[in-house]
Design a protein around this motif. Sequence first.
Motif, PDB file in Angstrom:
ATOM      1  N   TYR A 158      21.593  49.083  84.943  1.00 22.60           N
ATOM      2  CA  TYR A 158      22.526  47.977  85.157  1.00 22.60           C
ATOM      3  C   TYR A 158      23.245  48.179  86.492  1.00 22.60           C
ATOM      4  N   ARG A 159      23.946  47.139  86.920  1.00 20.50           N
ATOM      5  CA  ARG A 159      24.782  47.203  88.126  1.00 20.50           C
ATOM      6  C   ARG A 159      26.049  46.410  87.839  1.00 20.50           C
ATOM      7  N   CYS A 160      26.867  46.894  86.915  1.00 18.72           N
ATOM      8  CA  CYS A 160      28.059  46.136  86.541  1.00 18.72           C
ATOM      9  C   CYS A 160      29.026  46.042  87.717  1.00 18.72           C
ATOM     10  N   TRP A 176      32.159  45.912  87.829  1.00 15.84           N
ATOM     11  CA  TRP A 176      33.351  46.754  87.727  1.00 15.84           C
ATOM     12  C   TRP A 176      33.027  48.168  87.251  1.00 15.84           C
ATOM     13  N   CYS A 177      31.802  48.599  87.403  1.00 18.46           N
ATOM     14  CA  CYS A 177      31.387  49.933  86.942  1.00 18.46           C
ATOM     15  C   CYS A 177      32.366  51.013  87.428  1.00 18.46           C
ATOM     16  N   GLN A 190      24.610  51.130  77.017  1.00 21.98           N
ATOM     17  CA  GLN A 190      24.860  49.688  76.929  1.00 21.98           C
ATOM     18  C   GLN A 190      23.945  48.969  75.953  1.00 21.98           C
ATOM     19  N   CYS A 233      21.199  54.378  86.274  1.00 22.28           N
ATOM     20  CA  CYS A 233      21.516  53.280  85.363  1.00 22.28           C
ATOM     21  C   CYS A 233      20.611  52.101  85.690  1.00 22.28           C
ATOM     22  N   LYS A 247      27.441  44.675  77.675  1.00 19.30           N
ATOM     23  CA  LYS A 247      28.352  44.307  78.772  1.00 19.30           C
ATOM     24  C   LYS A 247      28.663  42.808  78.766  1.00 19.30           C
ATOM     25  N   GLY A 251      27.077  58.408  81.271  1.00 21.58           N
ATOM     26  CA  GLY A 251      26.280  58.123  82.447  1.00 21.58           C
ATOM     27  C   GLY A 251      27.088  57.337  83.456  1.00 21.58           C
ATOM     28  N   GLY A 252      26.418  56.434  84.104  1.00 17.97           N
ATOM     29  CA  GLY A 252      25.071  55.967  83.965  1.00 17.97           C
ATOM     30  C   GLY A 252      24.672  55.571  82.553  1.00 17.97           C
TER      31      GLY A 252
HETATM   32  S1  SF4 Z   1      29.306  50.215  83.576  1.00 22.61           S
HETATM   33 FE1  SF4 Z   1      27.752  51.468  82.518  1.00 22.61          FE
HETATM   34  S2  SF4 Z   1      26.027  50.047  82.239  1.00 22.61           S
HETATM   35 FE2  SF4 Z   1      27.326  49.141  83.821  1.00 22.61          FE
HETATM   36  S3  SF4 Z   1      26.476  49.883  85.792  1.00 22.61           S
HETATM   37 FE3  SF4 Z   1      28.112  51.310  85.177  1.00 22.61          FE
HETATM   38  S4  SF4 Z   1      27.071  52.964  84.097  1.00 22.61           S
HETATM   39 FE4  SF4 Z   1      25.639  51.201  84.153  1.00 22.61          FE
END
Ligand code: SF4
Lengths: 241, 241
Positions: A33-35, A37-38, A107, A31, A126, A79-80
């Motif tokens: 991103y690094r959300c 709360w992923c 996303q 991914c 996001k 995913g990811g």
């Molecule tokens: S929530 Fe989705 S976009 Fe955000 S880090 Fe996790 S996999 Fe990636």
Amino acid sequence: MIPVLEIFGPTIQGEGMVVGRKTMFVRTAGCDYRCTWCDSAFTWDGSAKEDIRQLSVEDVWHELKQAGGENFDHVTISGGNPALLRHLGDLIDLLHNNGCQVALETQGSVWQDWFLNIDDLTISPKPPSSGMETDFSKLDDILSKVEEADRTTTHTSLKVVVFDKADFAYAEHVHQRYPQVPFYVQVGNPDPLTDEQTNLVSGLLDDYEALVDRVVASSAMNNVRVLPQLHVLIWGNKRGV
Amino acid sequence: MIPVLEIFGPTIQGEGMVVGRKTMFVRTAGCDYRCTWCDSAFTWDGSAKEDIRQLSVEDVWHELKQAGGENFDHVTISGGNPALLRHLGDLIDLLHNNGCQVALETQGSVWQDWFLNIDDLTISPKPPSSGMETDFSKLDDILSKVEEADRTTTHTSLKVVVFDKADFAYAEHVHQRYPQVPFYVQVGNPDPLTDEQTNLVSGLLDDYEALVDRVVASSAMNNVRVLPQLHVLIWGNKRGV
Ligand code: SF4
Ligand code: SF4
């Protein structure tokens, strides 16, 4: 080759535009991103590194058939961020040729031409609580390509996860920017690691009720659908179901 | 005049093809069925007789605006069986003229020409556990009229509530008879009168998981969506939410 972390099912899609749909899942690794709360951080944080396998599209299909037999006609790619994989179009074609419909969630940070072959495409930008920043020019670009292909109202949706007030304002903004795109708001999973199922469910239902109340009170949020994550209500945070 | 029992909202649609959709509800009185597990028996069993009001379509719109203000653009007409009301077409036109989309649910025992004006039409034939018998020639007739108007895949769905094995076999039969119609299976509310919210929720989620398992195991049930009743998960059996 496709970096695959999980292939499982049949189960149901627990969220979004085809909520409840019987489906198989293919989860890809990686991914951009690094959300904060992923709920699938194992796809990118290295913790499941040794589980990633580089599979050909035929291998993926073989494993789907092995797991699902004759009991599926829909595959969800998640995913990811599967939109990082340029060659996913081959898998989508193979699935279509075998009579499967295909759903995918991303996303909205990257465009791929094969987006136009996805039957149920969920773009999930996001909100602030994720710690990520939305590139709206990129999102504009993606949604105008979908629009040009006349796939906005039939094959596409926007979905925003809402944890707090700022997230809700962000959701209103996204919906108003793309009013023609079917719009979903969803409660976030407050604790994607707990295995305390009962508390998780009652917390999620409380959050869901609060989100419904927010949507009900907002005239900017009329043509929307508000959903919980059904798979979390049933199975909690268990993986592979 | 329309026999109206309840007008309320905005809230969300808790089930079926537009699950989660922000909507207003208009509940009409009267039903030609007597399902054993009917969760709105007050619409026909006489227990709410004194609450039935004969309203003009303008009155209905006025009350919707009073309750919902600017916070809605979707109205769900439910019952009882609203298909018993020949003149409902006038209400549907008025709602459309005021920018609202309209959803309606009926068991499929009666046809009305205004079915073709409903944006989200749910035909919900009743399984054996209801104690009712389905008139399949009537159902064939309704679904072929919908098909002639080219509204099968966009504005129509079939929904079957499943309580037990026989109901599930019935659901499979209905889906196979009309494979082109989007198909929803739904868990029933095992106790539509209880006010024990916690037990109700955990019972419903158990039933939902069992129904998912049944669907997963059936190759006759691939292109289907399995849903719980979200409003019951949030509000239990409370009326008017
Ligand atoms: S929530 Fe989705 S976009 Fe955000 S880090 Fe996790 S996999 Fe990636
Ligand atoms: S058709 Fe619907 S309203 Fe009529 S008795 Fe059956 S469940 Fe109740």
